[in-house]
Design an enzyme around this catalytic site. Structure first.
Site, PDB file in Angstrom:
ATOM      1  N   LYS A  49       0.841  -1.189   0.000  1.00  0.00           N
ATOM      2  CA  LYS A  49       0.000   0.000   0.000  1.00  0.00           C
ATOM      3  C   LYS A  49       0.882   1.247   0.000  1.00  0.00           C
ATOM      4  O   LYS A  49       1.702   1.435   0.898  1.00  0.00           O
ATOM      5  CB  LYS A  49      -0.886  -0.019   1.260  1.00  0.00           C
ATOM      6  CG  LYS A  49      -1.903   1.090   1.337  1.00  0.00           C
ATOM      7  CD  LYS A  49      -2.744   0.913   2.597  1.00  0.00           C
ATOM      8  CE  LYS A  49      -3.697   2.065   2.789  1.00  0.00           C
ATOM      9  NZ  LYS A  49      -4.451   1.941   4.040  1.00  0.00           N
ATOM     10  N   ARG A  98     -17.223   4.950  12.629  1.00  0.00           N
ATOM     11  CA  ARG A  98     -17.874   6.182  12.161  1.00  0.00           C
ATOM     12  C   ARG A  98     -19.270   5.942  11.620  1.00  0.00           C
ATOM     13  O   ARG A  98     -20.073   6.860  11.556  1.00  0.00           O
ATOM     14  CB  ARG A  98     -17.038   6.831  11.050  1.00  0.00           C
ATOM     15  CG  ARG A  98     -15.725   7.395  11.519  1.00  0.00           C
ATOM     16  CD  ARG A  98     -14.936   7.901  10.350  1.00  0.00           C
ATOM     17  NE  ARG A  98     -14.665   6.760   9.469  1.00  0.00           N
ATOM     18  CZ  ARG A  98     -14.053   6.824   8.308  1.00  0.00           C
ATOM     19  NH1 ARG A  98     -13.628   7.962   7.847  1.00  0.00           N
ATOM     20  NH2 ARG A  98     -13.831   5.736   7.596  1.00  0.00           N
TER      21      ARG A  98
END
Length: 160
Positions: A49, A98
């Site tokens: 990544k 979230r």
């Protein structure tokens, strides 16, 4: 300064790429501060990544935000997060939620982590005023020339 010999039941590890570490991340750490004796912010290194900011720079930025809090340590790690928990002597992992989509993902992750390692996960809901903030959103805004300082922890000049 805290050490690896601290009670594992009073040690929590907060993993993430933290690219960048936002005020939402800081809020989670600050909210668990009274509950744990040792809080390890673990910056994950994933060779597959690409990161916008080098790991060392992310670690230094987080350390600067917590320079006056001896309970908070910042490390880097690679591999499975549960292995980092065991290496660091943490019985707990902190994860932020979230949204309902986050909850489903984090619940499944918590279940597998407990199953393979015995590590418990503390899921903490993000405060409503931070629920829209994500590292990827902050990176995108910054890449397009927007001032993102309002989404990042302020660093006191006394901590420099």
């Amino acid at each position: 300064m805290t050490h690896k010999s601290a009670d594992p039941q009073r040690t929590i590890l907060f993993p993430g790429s933290f690219d960048p570490f936002t005020i939402g991340h800081k809020s989670l750490v600050d909210r668990v501060n009274p509950l744990f004796d040792r809080i390890i912010i673990a910056v994950g290194e994933n060779s597959g990544k690409a990161s916008a900011t080098p790991t060392a720079a992310r670690i230094e930025a987080i350390k600067a935000a917590y320079a006056s809090n001896p309970k908070v340590e910042v490390i880097s790690y690679s591999g499975l997060t549960v292995d980092a928990c065991h290496r660091e002597g943490a019985a707990w992992m902190l994860r932020g939620v979230r949204s309902t989509a986050d909850f489903e993902y984090e619940r499944n992750l918590a279940d597998i982590n407990r199953n393979i390692s015995g590590i418990e996960t503390l899921l903490l809901y993000t405060l409503p005023e931070y629920s829209f903030i994500s590292s990827s959103m902050v990176r995108e805004l910054a890449a397009n020339g927007y001032d993102v300082s309002g989404f990042l922890p302020a660093v006191s000049t006394t901590n420099s």
